[in-house]
Motif scaffolding. Structure first.
Motif, short mmCIF file in Angstrom:
data_model
loop_
_atom_site.label_atom_id
_atom_site.label_comp_id
_atom_site.label_asym_id
_atom_site.label_seq_id
_atom_site.Cartn_x
_atom_site.Cartn_y
_atom_site.Cartn_z
N ARG A 240 0.84 -1.20 0.00
CA ARG A 240 0.00 0.00 0.00
C ARG A 240 0.87 1.25 0.00
NH1 ARG A 240 -3.58 -1.43 5.06
NH2 ARG A 240 -2.49 -3.44 5.07
N CYS A 241 0.38 2.28 -0.69
CA CYS A 241 1.21 3.47 -0.94
C CYS A 241 1.34 4.38 0.28
CB CYS A 241 0.63 4.27 -2.09
SG CYS A 241 -1.05 4.89 -1.78
N GLY A 242 0.35 4.38 1.18
CA GLY A 242 0.33 5.38 2.23
C GLY A 242 -0.06 6.74 1.66
N THR A 243 0.27 7.80 2.39
CA THR A 243 -0.10 9.16 1.99
C THR A 243 0.40 9.46 0.58
OG1 THR A 243 -0.07 9.93 4.27
CG2 THR A 243 0.15 11.60 2.54
N ILE A 244 -0.49 10.02 -0.23
CA ILE A 244 -0.16 10.34 -1.62
C ILE A 244 -0.90 11.61 -2.04
CG2 ILE A 244 -2.03 8.92 -2.59
CD1 ILE A 244 -0.05 8.09 -4.82
N ASP A 245 -0.29 12.37 -2.91
CA ASP A 245 -0.93 13.57 -3.46
C ASP A 245 -2.23 13.16 -4.16
OD1 ASP A 245 -1.71 15.79 -4.94
OD2 ASP A 245 0.24 16.06 -5.91
N PRO A 246 -3.38 13.71 -3.76
CA PRO A 246 -4.63 13.36 -4.45
C PRO A 246 -4.59 13.63 -5.95
CG PRO A 246 -5.09 14.57 -2.43
CD PRO A 246 -3.61 14.65 -2.65
N GLY A 247 -3.72 14.57 -6.34
CA GLY A 247 -3.59 14.85 -7.76
C GLY A 247 -3.05 13.67 -8.55
N VAL A 263 -7.09 1.80 -10.38
CA VAL A 263 -6.37 2.65 -9.44
C VAL A 263 -6.36 2.02 -8.05
CG1 VAL A 263 -6.35 4.88 -8.27
CG2 VAL A 263 -6.81 4.77 -10.72
N GLN A 264 -7.51 1.49 -7.63
CA GLN A 264 -7.59 0.84 -6.33
C GLN A 264 -6.62 -0.33 -6.25
OE1 GLN A 264 -11.44 0.02 -4.20
NE2 GLN A 264 -10.91 -2.11 -4.66
N HIS A 265 -6.58 -1.15 -7.30
CA HIS A 265 -5.67 -2.29 -7.30
C HIS A 265 -4.22 -1.83 -7.25
CE1 HIS A 265 -4.46 -6.44 -8.07
NE2 HIS A 265 -3.59 -5.96 -8.94
N HIS A 269 -2.38 -3.03 -3.96
CA HIS A 269 -1.69 -4.30 -4.22
C HIS A 269 -0.33 -4.15 -4.90
CE1 HIS A 269 -5.16 -6.79 -3.15
NE2 HIS A 269 -5.90 -5.91 -3.79
N GLN A 270 -0.05 -3.03 -5.55
CA GLN A 270 1.17 -2.92 -6.36
C GLN A 270 2.10 -1.81 -5.91
OE1 GLN A 270 -0.88 -2.45 -10.20
NE2 GLN A 270 -0.33 -4.55 -10.72
N SER A 271 1.80 -1.16 -4.82
CA SER A 271 2.57 0.01 -4.39
C SER A 271 3.40 -0.31 -3.15
CB SER A 271 1.60 1.18 -4.15
OG SER A 271 0.91 1.51 -5.33
N GLY A 272 3.70 0.68 -2.34
CA GLY A 272 4.46 0.47 -1.12
C GLY A 272 5.85 -0.08 -1.38
N LEU A 273 6.34 -0.92 -0.49
CA LEU A 273 7.67 -1.53 -0.63
C LEU A 273 7.79 -2.30 -1.93
CD1 LEU A 273 8.20 -2.86 3.02
CD2 LEU A 273 9.29 -0.86 1.98
N LEU A 274 6.73 -3.02 -2.31
CA LEU A 274 6.75 -3.79 -3.55
C LEU A 274 6.91 -2.87 -4.75
CD1 LEU A 274 6.41 -6.42 -5.16
CD2 LEU A 274 3.93 -6.06 -5.04
N GLY A 275 6.12 -1.80 -4.79
CA GLY A 275 6.16 -0.91 -5.94
C GLY A 275 7.49 -0.20 -6.09
N VAL A 276 8.06 0.30 -4.98
CA VAL A 276 9.31 1.06 -5.04
C VAL A 276 10.49 0.14 -5.34
CG1 VAL A 276 10.89 2.55 -3.76
CG2 VAL A 276 8.41 2.84 -3.50
N SER A 277 10.50 -1.04 -4.73
CA SER A 277 11.64 -1.95 -4.93
C SER A 277 11.54 -2.72 -6.24
CB SER A 277 11.73 -2.95 -3.77
OG SER A 277 10.67 -3.90 -3.83
N GLY A 278 10.31 -3.01 -6.67
CA GLY A 278 10.12 -3.89 -7.83
C GLY A 278 10.51 -5.31 -7.55
N LEU A 279 10.75 -5.63 -6.27
CA LEU A 279 11.23 -6.95 -5.88
C LEU A 279 10.29 -7.69 -4.95
CD1 LEU A 279 14.96 -6.02 -5.12
CD2 LEU A 279 14.10 -7.20 -7.16
N SER A 280 9.93 -7.06 -3.85
CA SER A 280 9.18 -7.76 -2.81
C SER A 280 8.51 -6.77 -1.88
CB SER A 280 10.14 -8.66 -2.00
OG SER A 280 9.46 -9.28 -0.92
N ALA A 281 7.42 -7.24 -1.25
CA ALA A 281 6.77 -6.48 -0.19
C ALA A 281 7.29 -6.86 1.18
CB ALA A 281 5.26 -6.71 -0.25
N ASP A 282 8.16 -7.87 1.24
CA ASP A 282 8.65 -8.42 2.50
C ASP A 282 9.92 -7.68 2.92
OD1 ASP A 282 9.83 -10.03 4.54
OD2 ASP A 282 8.69 -11.75 3.82
#
Length: 396
Positions: A240-247, A263-265, A269-282
């Motif tokens: 999950r992305c956490g706080t994000i610019d509504p824009g 957008v919801q998905h 499901h695709q953001s946060g640690l997983l999205g930034v690393s491109g590797l894992s959410a763990d």
């Protein structure tokens, strides 16, 4: 045999449970376990209070819709602890909305109201309600009780619980609710036991895990938190992305032509640690990786966590105590150290040896802020709330 309560804590891929004796003043654990519906062969594992193996079974995926696992749990409890002693099943329900500030018996009317809140917690709400329905079919006479992750924050007041949008939306319940309340309630209680001098002081609890949030605490009460209307807000999380610019959301829909569902998905499901690393959410995988993107994801996680702790300190007008909990907070010493270093300007000093050994108190003697590591116990919190409701006592 004594009266018992079955506690169910539903996660995204498994359900933790515990059976508690509630005859004494404090509930005591009789057994605990895991229902995992997402393996090739769904399984039930039951262990004793000390972790000793008691029971395990698997079912063919083709033969189960998940309800069979709950029947297995109930059957094990009756065989091991006797029939007729189970007083209730208590459930962690993520969102209680504006109506529920404490545990409540789950009637058809309550279930309908909670189901209507699904858009506010799309990953969690139906997942939490599914065991209620399954157990209701197997054992319809059993009392079932909802215990809410939002309840601990229910008495937050403006400006902390307010969005800067037209008031007509606030009147419809669009406000900041906060989550992880069952965890925060437990940790607040432990802090009162091990550091009673902090009760009236300014403390932040950091629940860091796949889902993550902070709570600003004073006199044992939540006065601010980082999650808002939904569990999507606040800190960087596993997916999950956490706080994000509504824009950003407007841009994704208007220019990338993404649907609201897409957008919801993306955000859940695709953001946060997983999205930034491109590797894992763990976090464990990222800390062990030498990939630059893994380091960048960890850096963003600790940056945003420290930034938000400072924000909570602004609400509290200072900081006297900081407690780490949750899967990352309890086990990732590197993350605790990095956050502590970023908060050095606030007087946080973490003792390297104490942090390495994950002692209960990890601040050094020169720290202006007392820093703790406190394992959470949401299941015990639920058992306490259920016991109080069954006995007709106020739930504090």
């Amino acid at each position: 045999m004594p009266d018992t309560v079955l506690v169910l804590n539903s996660g995204s891929s498994s359900i933790k449970f515990g059976l508690f004796e509630i005859s004494a003043t404090e509930p005591s654990l009789l057994c605990k376990g895991l229902l995992d519906e997402h393996e090739a062969k769904p399984r039930l594992v039951v262990k004793g209070p000390a972790g000793e193996d008691l029971f395990e079974t698997r079912r063919d995926a083709a033969d189960t819709d998940g309800a069979h696992l709950f029947a297995d749990v109930l059957g094990f409890i009756e065989d091991r602890f006797g029939a007729g002693n189970l007083r209730a099943a208590g459930h962690r329900i993520v969102h209680g909305g504006p109506d529920y500030s404490g545990p409540v018996v789950l009637t058809d009317d309550v279930m309908a109201k909670l189901s209507a809140l699904t858009p506010l917690a799309p990953l969690h709400q139906q997942r939490c309600l599914a065991p209620v329905r399954a157990i209701g079919k197997i054992k319809p006479e059993l009392t079932q009780i909802a215990c809410f992750d939002t309840a601990f924050h229910h008495n937050m007041v403006p400006p902390a619980n307010r969005f800067a949008i037209p008031r007509r939306f606030e009147a419809r319940g669009i406000r900041r609710y906060g989550f992880h309340g069952l965890s925060f309630e437990y940790v607040a209680g432990r802090l009162a036991q091990i550091a009673p001098e902090l009760i009236a002081k300014r403390t932040v609890i950091a629940h860091l895990g796949n889902g993550a949030s902070l709570c600003a605490l004073r006199h044992g009460r939540s006065i601010d938190t980082t999650m808002g209307l939904t569990p999507l807000d606040g800190l960087v999380m596993g997916t999950r992305c956490g706080t994000i610019d509504p824009g950003v959301l407007l841009y994704l829909q208007q220019h990338e032509k993404m649907s609201p569902e897409e957008v919801q998905h993306l955000l859940y499901h695709q953001s946060g640690l997983l999205g930034v690393s491109g590797l894992s959410a763990d976090m464990r995988t990222l800390l062990a990786s030498s990939e630059p993107t893994a380091r960048e994801a960890v850096d963003l996680f600790t940056f945003r966590a420290a930034q938000a702790i400072a924000m909570m300190a602004a609400t509290l007008e200072g900081l006297d105590g900081l407690a780490f909990t949750g899967g990352i907070g309890e086990h990732a010493r590197e993350i605790r150290s990095a956050i502590g270093q970023r908060l050095g300007w606030l007087g946080v000093r973490i003792d390297a040896a104490a942090n390495e050994e994950t002692r209960e108190r990890i601040s050094d003697g020169g720290s202006a802020v007392d820093v703790f590591v406190i394992p959470t116990n949401e299941e015990l919190t639920i058992a306490r709330q259920c016991a109080a409701l069954i006995r007709g006592r106020p739930v504090t």
